[in-house]
Design a protein around this motif. Structure first.
Motif, PDB file in Angstrom:
ATOM      1  N   ASP A 166       0.827  -1.208   0.000  1.00 23.60           N
ATOM      2  CA  ASP A 166       0.000   0.000   0.000  1.00 23.60           C
ATOM      3  C   ASP A 166       0.859   1.255   0.000  1.00 23.60           C
ATOM      4  N   LEU A 167       2.005   1.178   0.665  1.00 24.99           N
ATOM      5  CA  LEU A 167       2.861   2.339   0.834  1.00 24.99           C
ATOM      6  C   LEU A 167       4.317   1.909   0.739  1.00 24.99           C
ATOM      7  N   ALA A 168       5.117   2.653  -0.013  1.00 27.50           N
ATOM      8  CA  ALA A 168       6.571   2.450  -0.050  1.00 27.50           C
ATOM      9  C   ALA A 168       7.229   3.711   0.471  1.00 27.50           C
ATOM     10  N   ILE A 169       8.155   3.550   1.418  1.00 36.26           N
ATOM     11  CA  ILE A 169       8.885   4.681   1.988  1.00 36.26           C
ATOM     12  C   ILE A 169      10.346   4.555   1.581  1.00 36.26           C
ATOM     13  N   LEU A 170      10.834   5.543   0.817  1.00 38.82           N
ATOM     14  CA  LEU A 170      12.209   5.539   0.323  1.00 38.82           C
ATOM     15  C   LEU A 170      13.004   6.604   1.056  1.00 38.82           C
ATOM     16  N   ASP A 171      13.704   6.201   2.091  1.00 41.90           N
ATOM     17  CA  ASP A 171      14.529   7.128   2.849  1.00 41.90           C
ATOM     18  C   ASP A 171      15.985   6.810   2.564  1.00 41.90           C
ATOM     19  N   PRO A 172      16.706   7.691   1.855  1.00 39.32           N
ATOM     20  CA  PRO A 172      18.093   7.374   1.472  1.00 39.32           C
ATOM     21  C   PRO A 172      19.020   7.157   2.650  1.00 39.32           C
ATOM     22  N   ASP A 173      18.675   7.681   3.829  1.00 38.15           N
ATOM     23  CA  ASP A 173      19.523   7.466   5.000  1.00 38.15           C
ATOM     24  C   ASP A 173      19.681   5.984   5.319  1.00 38.15           C
ATOM     25  N   LEU A 174      18.688   5.178   4.947  1.00 44.93           N
ATOM     26  CA  LEU A 174      18.744   3.749   5.245  1.00 44.93           C
ATOM     27  C   LEU A 174      19.736   3.004   4.358  1.00 44.93           C
ATOM     28  N   THR A 175      20.201   3.639   3.274  1.00 48.42           N
ATOM     29  CA  THR A 175      21.169   2.977   2.395  1.00 48.42           C
ATOM     30  C   THR A 175      22.577   3.544   2.542  1.00 48.42           C
ATOM     31  N   ILE A 176      22.747   4.591   3.347  1.00 51.63           N
ATOM     32  CA  ILE A 176      24.079   5.145   3.579  1.00 51.63           C
ATOM     33  C   ILE A 176      24.964   4.075   4.243  1.00 51.63           C
ATOM     34  N   GLY A 177      26.147   3.884   3.711  1.00 51.64           N
ATOM     35  CA  GLY A 177      27.057   2.907   4.294  1.00 51.64           C
ATOM     36  C   GLY A 177      26.818   1.485   3.832  1.00 51.64           C
ATOM     37  N   LEU A 178      25.869   1.273   2.908  1.00 51.69           N
ATOM     38  CA  LEU A 178      25.665  -0.074   2.372  1.00 51.69           C
ATOM     39  C   LEU A 178      26.969  -0.545   1.734  1.00 51.69           C
ATOM     40  N   PRO A 179      27.421  -1.767   2.016  1.00 46.57           N
ATOM     41  CA  PRO A 179      28.714  -2.226   1.472  1.00 46.57           C
ATOM     42  C   PRO A 179      28.755  -2.148  -0.046  1.00 46.57           C
ATOM     43  N   PRO A 180      29.936  -1.858  -0.612  1.00 50.25           N
ATOM     44  CA  PRO A 180      30.050  -1.714  -2.068  1.00 50.25           C
ATOM     45  C   PRO A 180      29.545  -2.929  -2.850  1.00 50.25           C
ATOM     46  N   ARG A 181      29.822  -4.151  -2.344  1.00 51.27           N
ATOM     47  CA  ARG A 181      29.398  -5.337  -3.078  1.00 51.27           C
ATOM     48  C   ARG A 181      27.878  -5.419  -3.161  1.00 51.27           C
ATOM     49  N   ILE A 182      27.184  -5.157  -2.066  1.00 51.96           N
ATOM     50  CA  ILE A 182      25.717  -5.183  -2.089  1.00 51.96           C
ATOM     51  C   ILE A 182      25.182  -4.021  -2.935  1.00 51.96           C
ATOM     52  N   THR A 183      25.842  -2.873  -2.857  1.00 56.40           N
ATOM     53  CA  THR A 183      25.466  -1.732  -3.684  1.00 56.40           C
ATOM     54  C   THR A 183      25.522  -2.103  -5.162  1.00 56.40           C
ATOM     55  N   ALA A 184      26.592  -2.791  -5.570  1.00 59.89           N
ATOM     56  CA  ALA A 184      26.746  -3.183  -6.975  1.00 59.89           C
ATOM     57  C   ALA A 184      25.725  -4.241  -7.374  1.00 59.89           C
ATOM     58  N   ASP A 185      25.579  -5.272  -6.545  1.00 58.00           N
ATOM     59  CA  ASP A 185      24.631  -6.341  -6.855  1.00 58.00           C
ATOM     60  C   ASP A 185      23.220  -5.803  -7.050  1.00 58.00           C
ATOM     61  N   THR A 186      22.774  -4.984  -6.110  1.00 57.15           N
ATOM     62  CA  THR A 186      21.397  -4.500  -6.168  1.00 57.15           C
ATOM     63  C   THR A 186      21.212  -3.454  -7.261  1.00 57.15           C
ATOM     64  N   GLY A 187      22.219  -2.616  -7.474  1.00 56.63           N
ATOM     65  CA  GLY A 187      22.116  -1.626  -8.529  1.00 56.63           C
ATOM     66  C   GLY A 187      22.038  -2.256  -9.908  1.00 56.63           C
ATOM     67  N   LEU A 188      22.816  -3.310 -10.141  1.00 57.07           N
ATOM     68  CA  LEU A 188      22.767  -3.999 -11.422  1.00 57.07           C
ATOM     69  C   LEU A 188      21.493  -4.816 -11.573  1.00 57.07           C
ATOM     70  N   ASP A 189      20.928  -5.262 -10.476  1.00 60.86           N
ATOM     71  CA  ASP A 189      19.605  -5.890 -10.511  1.00 60.86           C
ATOM     72  C   ASP A 189      18.584  -4.904 -11.074  1.00 60.86           C
ATOM     73  N   ALA A 190      18.618  -3.667 -10.582  1.00 58.61           N
ATOM     74  CA  ALA A 190      17.694  -2.643 -11.067  1.00 58.61           C
ATOM     75  C   ALA A 190      17.915  -2.356 -12.555  1.00 58.61           C
ATOM     76  N   LEU A 191      19.173  -2.337 -12.986  1.00 59.75           N
ATOM     77  CA  LEU A 191      19.454  -2.110 -14.410  1.00 59.75           C
ATOM     78  C   LEU A 191      18.864  -3.231 -15.263  1.00 59.75           C
ATOM     79  N   THR A 192      19.002  -4.453 -14.792  1.00 60.95           N
ATOM     80  CA  THR A 192      18.446  -5.594 -15.524  1.00 60.95           C
ATOM     81  C   THR A 192      16.928  -5.505 -15.579  1.00 60.95           C
ATOM     82  N   HIS A 193      16.296  -5.114 -14.459  1.00 59.86           N
ATOM     83  CA  HIS A 193      14.849  -4.910 -14.466  1.00 59.86           C
ATOM     84  C   HIS A 193      14.443  -3.918 -15.545  1.00 59.86           C
TER      85      HIS A 193
END
Length: 388
Positions: A166-193
Motif C-alpha cells: 500500500d505504501l513504499a517509503i524511500l529514505d536514502p539514510d537507510l542505504t548510507i554505508g551499504l557495502p560496495p558489493r551489495i550496492t553493486a549487486d542491487t544496482g545492477l539488478d535494477a538495471l536488468t529490471h
C-alpha cells in the motif's frame, strides 16, 4: 484490458517520519537480524510507538527466503493480529513479507498457490508498508514474490497484483554505508529490471518511460555510489531508480536474464542481482540474433548514442553494461564466480530445466529451445561470444 499497479510512494530525506502520520493499532515489523543489529529495526519501532502503535517483530528472514520461513512469519502474524505489516529490508524481506501477508489473511492457502489469475481478497485484516534498505530489487513497488524450496534448490516465482504494498517509503539514510558489493549487486539488478522491462513482450506505454529513466539514472549514479557509499545524492537517485525500475518491469515483466539468473542463483547460491546482471549481456546478444523485434536502438538513442541498426545498438549496449560491471568489480562470466566447471556441467541439465520453466523466460522476444539454452549457459560460463 490491463492494469498499472503502484503503491503510494513517499521518498526523499526524512521520509521515514511519515510513519507518524499513519493510523492504526498494531504493527508487525518483518526484517532480519542484521538490520536489527544495525539499529534500523529499533528506529522503526520507536517511530511507531511514538505514534501509539503496539509493535512486535519477526526477524528471522534469511537471504532467498524459504516457504518454511514464510509459514513461521504468518503464524506470528496470526498470533499478534496486526493491522499494518511493515517490511524493512531488501528484496528477500519484502518478498517474504508479501507471502506472509497472504497466509495471514488466508491461513489454509498453500504459498505455491499464489498466482496472478485468482483473486486473493487481501486487506481484510491488514495493509502493508515496504521500506527498502537497498537500491535494486524494486520489490517495494511490485507484486512478484520469489521464494526458495531448500530441498530441491529451486526458486518459486509467485505473485498476485493484490500483493503490491500500500505504501513504499524511500529514505536514502537507510542505504548510507551499504557495502560496495551489495550496492553493486542491487544496482545492477535494477538495471536488468529496467532493460528487460523495456524490451519484454509485455512492455507498454506506461512502463516504457519509467524503464528508460531508470536505465539512465543507474548508468549515471551507480559508479558514484559504488566509489563513495556516503554520497547522499547518488544514494537518493539510485533508490529512486530502483523503485522506478520496479514500477516499470513490475508492469511489463522481465525476460531471459531473470530466468537464467533465478536458476543459477538457486543451484549455486549466487546473489540474485549478481546472477541476473551477469546474464544480461549474453541474453541481449541472443535476442538480437533472432528474428523477433528488439528495441535496443531506442535505448541507445535515449542515452545519446547515434546508432543506426539493432545489431549496432545491441553491441554498444553490451559493451556499456560490461564496462559498468567492470567498474563496480562484478564477474563477467560464470567461471569468474568461482563455480567449478565440473559441478556446473553436472547441474547444467537442471539449470536449463529451471530456466525454461521460469515465467520470466517466456516474456522475452525469443524463447530458446533446450539445446539453445544449454549452449547459452555454456557461453556464459566461459565468457564467449554469442553466435547463434
Amino acid at each position: 484490458m490491463w492494469f498499472f499497479q503502484s503503491p503510494q510512494i513517499v521518498y526523499g530525506e526524512g521520509s521515514l517520519s511519515h510513519l507518524s502520520q499513519i493510523s492504526g493499532v498494531r504493527a508487525l515489523i518483518v526484517s532480519d537480524r542484521t538490520l536489527e543489529r544495525l539499529g534500523m529495526v529499533e528506529k522503526i519501532r520507536v517511530l511507531l510507538r511514538e505514534n501509539r502503535f503496539q509493535v512486535e517483530t519477526f526477524l528471522d528472514v534469511e537471504s532467498d527466503p524459504s516457504v518454511t520461513t514464510v509459514e513461521n512469519g504468518a503464524h506470528r502474524m496470526r498470533e499478534f493480529e496486526p493491522d499494518w505489516i511493515i517490511a524493512l529490508g531488501g528484496g528477500s524481506v519484502m518478498d517474504a513479507t508479501k507471502a506472509m501477508w497472504v497466509l495471514y489473511e488466508h491461513p489454509d492457502m498453500d504459498p505455491a498457490a499464489i498466482n496472478p489469475i485468482e483473486p486473493i481478497f487481501l486487506r481484510k485484516k491488514a495493509r502493508m508498508i515496504a521500506i527498502p534498505t537497498t537500491a535494486g530489487t524494486g520489490a517495494e513497488a511490485t507484486w512478484a514474490i520469489v521464494l526458495s524450496e531448500k530441498e530441491t534448490h529451486r526458486k518459486l516465482g509467485l505473485g498476485n497484483r493484490e500483493c503490491v504494498p500500500d505504501l513504499a517509503i524511500l529514505d536514502p539514510d537507510l542505504t548510507i554505508g551499504l557495502p560496495p558489493r551489495i550496492t553493486a549487486d542491487t544496482g545492477l539488478d535494477a538495471l536488468t529490471h529496467a532493460i528487460e522491462g523495456y524490451t519484454s513482450t509485455w512492455h507498454n506505454d506506461f512502463s516504457d518511460g519509467l524503464c528508460l529513466q531508470a536505465i539512465r539514472l543507474i548508468f549515471n549514479y551507480l559508479p558514484r555510489v559504488y566509489r563513495d557509499g556516503n554520497d547522499r545524492e547518488a544514494r537518493e537517485r539510485m533508490q529512486n531508480a530502483a523503485t522506478i525500475a520496479g514500477l516499470g518491469f513490475g508492469n511489463a515483466m522481465a525476460a531471459l536474464a531473470h530466468g537464467m539468473g533465478h536458476a543459477l542463483g538457486a543451484r549455486f547460491n549466487v546473489p540474485h542481482g549478481r546472477a541476473v546482471a551477469l546474464f544480461l549481456p549474453y541474453t541481449i546478444a541472443y535476442y538480437v540474433r533472432g528474428e523477433a523485434k528488439t528495441r535496443y536502438r531506442e535505448i541507445a538513442q535515449f542515452l545519446g548514442e547515434n546508432v543506426q541498426t539493432e545489431n549496432e545498438a545491441a553491441d554498444w549496449l553490451i559493451q556499456k553494461i560490461r564496462a559498468l560491471e567492470s567498474e563496480v568489480e562484478q564477474p563477467l562470466s560464470i567461471a569468474q564466480l568461482g563455480i567449478d566447471e565440473k559441478a556446473f556441467e553436472e547441474d547444467l541439465e537442471t539449470l536449463v530445466a529451471f530456466a525454461l520453466n521460469d515465467s520470466q523466460t517466456l516474456m522475452g522476444t525469443r524463447v530458446p529451445e533446450v539445446d539453445e539454452l544449454t549452449r547459452l549457459f555454456r557461453v556464459a560460463y566461459h565468457g564467449d561470444d554469442v553466435t547463434f
